[in-house]
Design a protein around this motif. Sequence first.
Motif, PDB file in Angstrom:
ATOM      1  N   ASP A  19       0.852  -1.181   0.000  1.00  0.00           N
ATOM      2  CA  ASP A  19       0.000   0.000   0.000  1.00  0.00           C
ATOM      3  C   ASP A  19       0.892   1.235   0.000  1.00  0.00           C
ATOM      4  O   ASP A  19       1.738   1.376   0.868  1.00  0.00           O
ATOM      5  N   ARG A  21       0.340   4.017   0.904  1.00  0.00           N
ATOM      6  CA  ARG A  21       0.157   4.862   2.082  1.00  0.00           C
ATOM      7  C   ARG A  21       1.236   4.601   3.127  1.00  0.00           C
ATOM      8  O   ARG A  21       1.404   5.366   4.066  1.00  0.00           O
TER       9      ARG A  21
ATOM     10  N   GLU C 163     -10.712   6.942  13.906  1.00  0.00           N
ATOM     11  CA  GLU C 163     -11.008   5.521  13.736  1.00  0.00           C
ATOM     12  C   GLU C 163     -12.506   5.248  13.758  1.00  0.00           C
ATOM     13  O   GLU C 163     -13.003   4.464  12.965  1.00  0.00           O
ATOM     14  N   ARG C 419      -8.096  -3.544  14.568  1.00  0.00           N
ATOM     15  CA  ARG C 419      -7.947  -2.632  13.432  1.00  0.00           C
ATOM     16  C   ARG C 419      -6.682  -2.934  12.646  1.00  0.00           C
ATOM     17  O   ARG C 419      -6.646  -2.808  11.429  1.00  0.00           O
ATOM     18  N   GLN C 423      -6.723  -3.951   8.769  1.00  0.00           N
ATOM     19  CA  GLN C 423      -6.104  -2.989   7.835  1.00  0.00           C
ATOM     20  C   GLN C 423      -7.208  -2.127   7.206  1.00  0.00           C
ATOM     21  O   GLN C 423      -8.036  -1.604   7.905  1.00  0.00           O
ATOM     22  N   HIS C 424      -7.233  -1.995   5.904  1.00  0.00           N
ATOM     23  CA  HIS C 424      -8.227  -1.127   5.273  1.00  0.00           C
ATOM     24  C   HIS C 424      -9.407  -1.917   4.726  1.00  0.00           C
ATOM     25  O   HIS C 424     -10.213  -1.373   3.968  1.00  0.00           O
ATOM     26  N   THR C 426     -12.952  -3.489   4.239  1.00  0.00           N
ATOM     27  CA  THR C 426     -14.291  -3.094   4.671  1.00  0.00           C
ATOM     28  C   THR C 426     -15.293  -4.091   4.110  1.00  0.00           C
ATOM     29  O   THR C 426     -15.057  -4.723   3.079  1.00  0.00           O
ATOM     30  N   ASP C 441     -15.452   7.047   1.180  1.00  0.00           N
ATOM     31  CA  ASP C 441     -14.132   6.502   1.506  1.00  0.00           C
ATOM     32  C   ASP C 441     -14.205   5.091   2.082  1.00  0.00           C
ATOM     33  O   ASP C 441     -13.214   4.367   2.050  1.00  0.00           O
ATOM     34  N   VAL C 442     -15.358   4.698   2.612  1.00  0.00           N
ATOM     35  CA  VAL C 442     -15.460   3.313   3.104  1.00  0.00           C
ATOM     36  C   VAL C 442     -16.414   2.491   2.252  1.00  0.00           C
ATOM     37  O   VAL C 442     -16.818   1.386   2.624  1.00  0.00           O
TER      38      VAL C 442
END
Lengths: 154, 423, 901
Positions: A19, A21, C163, C419, C423-424, C426, C441-442
């Motif tokens: 990533d 980021r 968060e 978390r 990670q990212h 969803t 964004d999610v």
Amino acid sequence: MLSPEERQEIEAEFGNYPDKRALTIDAMKIVQKHRGWVSDDALKDISEILGVPVSELDSVATFYNLIYRKPVGRHVILVCDSISCWVMGYDRLRDHLTSRLGIKMGETTADGRFTLLPIVCLGTCDHAPAMMVDEDLHRDLDTEKVDSILEQYK
Amino acid sequence: MEKVLTKDVPADGSALDIKRYELAGGYQGVRKALKMAPKEVIDVVKQSGLRGRGGAGFPTGMKWSFVPTGADAPHPKYLCCNADEMEPGTFKDRLLMEATPHQLIEGMICAAHAIEADVAYIFLRGEYILSAERLRKALAEAYEHNYLGKNILGSGVNLEMHLHMSGGRYMCGEETGLLNALEGKRANPRTKPPFPQISGLFGKPTIVQNVETLCNVHHIINKGPEWFKGLSKSEDGGTKLYGASGKVKRPGLWELPMGTTVREILEEHAGGMKEGLRFRGLLPGGASTDFLVEEHLDLKMDFTDVQKAGSRMGTGTMIVMDDRTCPVGFVKNLEHFFAQESCGWCTPCWSGLSWAEKMLQSIEDGQGQEADLDRLSYICRMTAPGHTFCALAPGAAEPLQSALKYFREDFERHIHEKRCPWR
Amino acid sequence: MANIWVDDKTYEVSPDQSLLQVCLELGFDLPYFCWHPALGSVGACRQCAVKQFKDENDTKGRIVMSCMTPASDGTRISVKDSDAEAFRAGVIEGLMLSHPHDCPVCDEGGECHLQDMTVMSGHNYRRTPYPKRTFRNQYLGPLLNHEMNRCIQCYRCVRYYREYAGGTDLAPFASRNITYFGRQEDGILESEFAGNLVEICPTGVFTDKTLKQHYTRKWDLQMAPSVCVHCGLGCSTSAGERYGTLRRILNRYNGEVNGYFLCDRGRFGYEFVNSEQRVRETHSRQDGKLKTVPKEKAVEQLGDILKGNSRVIGIGSPRASLESNFALRSLVGVDRFFNGMSEKSSHLVSLMTEILRQGPARSPSLREIEYSDAVLVLGEDVNNTAPRVALSLRQSVRQQPMEKTDKLKIPRWLDHAVREAVQHDTGPLFIATPNATRLDDVSTGTYRAAPDDIARLGFAVAHALDSEAPAVPDLSDDVRRMAERIARALKSAKRPLVVSGSSLASEAVIHAAANVARALAKDSKSAGLSFAMPEANTLGLALLGGGNLNEAFKTVQEGKADTVIILENDLYRRAPAEAVDNLMQAVRHMVVLDQLMTPTASKSEFVLPAGAFAESDGTFVNNEGRAQRFFQAYVPKDDIQESWRWLLDLMKASGHAEAASWNVLDDLVSATAGAVPPLEKITEAAPSSKFRMLNEKVPRSPHRYSGRTAMLANIKVSEPKPPQDPDSALAFSMEGTPTQPPSSLMPFFWSPGWNSIQSVNKFQSEINGALRGGDPGVRLIDPPQTGSGLYFSAPQRPFEVRPDEWLLVPLYHVFGSEELSSQAPAVAQLAPKPYVALSTADAERLQVQEGAQVEVKLAGNSQKLPVVVQAGLPKGIAGIPAGLVSVEGAGLPAWASVTRS
């Protein structure tokens, strides 16, 4: 605006992580390498290319010792103030530097030549006291050596 | 004695390039390891008794055995080399990287194979410019020679290896702080469990290992665990890079059998104290270890003996304190370091260490109070292991609490005389 | 269940929680800072330390953080252990090293968690002479005050903001003991949920800036349980008053609805109650001008006008309470009562109501939305129209990823570990709206399209789920593939949810949402359908019934009525000005009851000052279908009283038989419940005014309330009797029962030693769960899950761009689109200036740039507006900020011409 070189160097790192980021520190160091420090505008540019919010970048930048968020002189002197260098004479070295340059720790000379900063243990304790100027390591220092070393940096 | 890690260190300060490294026997370990199953490699390392040389001393093979394996294991798996040598007084990994970068790379490839890692990172401290240059060159050479990349030496094993230069913070040397830094975040630590083997870098199975530890791996594979155990003078196998700094005659770094005594390192190799100075005490393994004094000089520098005396071997690089150096100033310098490097996550550390530094400064300036000594002890109790989120503050407490034990009179003199008697 | 030992006594607890949570639930007073019930444990502050023992023989034990230790079977701890107590006091001492001695001047004082924990720890003596670190504060906008010196570095603010709420402009800077929590530079905080920082921050770093203008200590406030009036979600709030002014709104925990959080519109919109535009006196028109008149005189006059008069109509309002609307209906008669919504709006609201009542999909609460594991949002920009839903949706996308981390044996309360492992990732969240949203964004996928196309996507999803649902003709491949993708995600989920509403004024969108929900409900008992409702009592009014506004106009036009009573409704916001003017010209008598002197009120013959929410009692039904009671926080000054009370006065003055026995709130609640079958259960929303505990009423003020006599000494020296409250079981006093009342009657949360909002812990049967005795409100709509019914048919044609016209669609703004909150100065400051939004391509087509003036012509009216370029807007669509630009009530969406000026 990122220069083409800066952009290229940052993009070259994209493949190093899953990533992009994760490249916050790497990108800021690249920009700092070119400009000496990381300005608010630079943060905005990096924010765009990495997709990381500016606040997060600054949150990271202000955490780390080696990322400068204020302008620095042409040369940055990092004097080790940790234990072995202290035992071997850091105080005298520091006093010599501050009086020679006419500035306090954390300041930049009026002519923009040197910024003087303390740094934590440089990992060369058997050659203490030590300092770095830009990317160069100088060790086994005494006040005469320091004077001649500083001469090299215009 | 048989040198292993520093056997081929060039005397002229240059680095062994891949040609010279291979000539000296380099990359034989990789060839052997790739013919073994990953589990076999772990077993060999386990048998050797290799323990981490970054300061914590955890058994390496056991650490690796917690990484999930098999078809269901999450991927990518990561190997991170902790090259963030920032423990004050420590300067051993620098030598290994500047002189024998390929030794590190080879060790990493073997370790990566053992845990079936897909990607490896060398997390290098930002100030180690020379190491970076030489590691970059070595990485390029390794890729060129197919020791890295896809299908290494036709084995079917793939490994990518990248160098990351740290932004500069002591906490990056803490295993989980390193992972956060590598993810581009602030280097706050993470709680364990879950351990990095389960959820590490980017939430995937990860092993973080010190430079010196990794440099031992391929030697163990080459010559076997028994050979490794035979090198040392104690139960903990192998050799160790020991160092000494401070006002000794010959500050330096020496590869010696694990378990060499403190006295031998101090007096034989470092030449004892400089002319006119007497020994008062030393921190055996970097700033975050308890003082050892005269009575401890015959202890073996290994993981067990030093611990019995209430200290730790840590990194094995000693910081020597002479009798003309003020113990209060000495400890104040250390606490300044720890207070400054505190990441700011947990209360006893960010608050207590700064308080300790202020009190030590007061005492050093001749403005200390009697009660300060009790308060300093109190701070050491507040920052005991388990009380804080990570080991930084307990480490900061070690030199402080042992200084209060062994040099209490010196502190009291400052307070009663209202000045520093060493100035 | 797990058995644990605490101080040598054994307890049976849930093993899924941390020891801290379990101990708090058992009633132990364990201190903490960084843990929060909605945020989980991170182990930063070290305040919650306890001693843990290996077994009964272990006498030494070791200190552990209870928030980071699982409450697993066999755990032995001691809270009272002297080492643990000393450690906890030591942590407080550590915090006090940098904490300024601000209590006397700090807004947080009196409801400060840090104060409470300091007292609890026993630390009380400063041992160091050293100066404390100080910071420069930042300007963060008109809603929040920043005072960084008070920071204890618990990290709650950034954890919540980034968060939990998804904000990006608040972060920690620097490190060690000078860690700074703020923005990268001064500026208005971007998240519409920033206001919750006031309650999240355990000390006084982030405080309510609006409260600061008229500051009052918590213990000095007179409070009442209330319900937010600024959207249709009905979050529970606590309204606080002193000296006759409404001072602030605090979140009131409701485990099913808002939980611990409000949105900023709900928290800060209250200032309209103190606005200069408030109507406070009775007015009647004399010599063409509105003048104040004695209330009795006006009531008498109106009594005469209304007596035996069958030519009166009543126009109700979706922002007025059930009781007020019902009283109006009773006054004018069922056939002459109109709901005050435009024809379009009324139709859509009835449609949504009918769909929910028929089922089988369930209308979920905000809490249930958090647990949904796959969501499709059709045509509703929830961040702006139903903000609290957006916060719930942000939590919903964590559900599926957390199932993966469950397998790694990471407990869900170990927040950062979860978390990090996630990670990212969803879970599925698909958003179909014309404009970009702050949930993008999610999101898993977004679809930017015109309302009809959004509807067609919805229909396609339903068809992909169930072939019996109608197919959509002429569907492009892209959209078909997206529909199939969405359908797959919804089908494989355990608790799929569709969110929609009437914001785009599209029947087709609502039909599509219903079809998807119906298709899902065939397979899953847990399928949810949530419709956002525009106003606080929209759904309640729909259940009550009544014709729409157009029908009201017609009635008057046809000469069937010549007197109109308008309840809390500014008709100019709902109909073209011409139609409203015609109505006013056609009637002989006009009465308006309202809080603010709206354009409608200013043209009325009579204006009766209606109580705002904090000055009234009543019932609202939120979009979930939950009836909730709100109570007066204080008796309003001057002539202000509840609208229903005014209407009762008028009924009595005009001789209505029914009204003879209607005097207090309970009478109206029973009457409404009795007369309107769908509203039958509203009597259960709260206990009646007869409710007592230990023979006492529930006090509105804390027992430390001060100045009761001194306050009025300038008027009369002897202490007056406190006002009586015949409408509720609450008292205008600090005297009353100290026992926990039913949740719907709780004006505030307080417990001995827990002066702050953290005291909520003491009132929940499970922390972050329901309040003891049940959460406030009663659900009115629970259709049988076997409901069959038919699918709606799909729109045939896709949206077609027109060469010289644009379809104007409303774009909503959390600050500015809602009528009442816009009168709050802070909210008004944050509202955007009027604009028209165009896509990049359309802006190019018109050859205009950002900021250029264009002329928008709609239904014969034209106005000049500056252009805002919104990259993702669909071609042929132009956006107008709802509530900020008058389109003459034309009813968007509508075709308009847009030309360069």
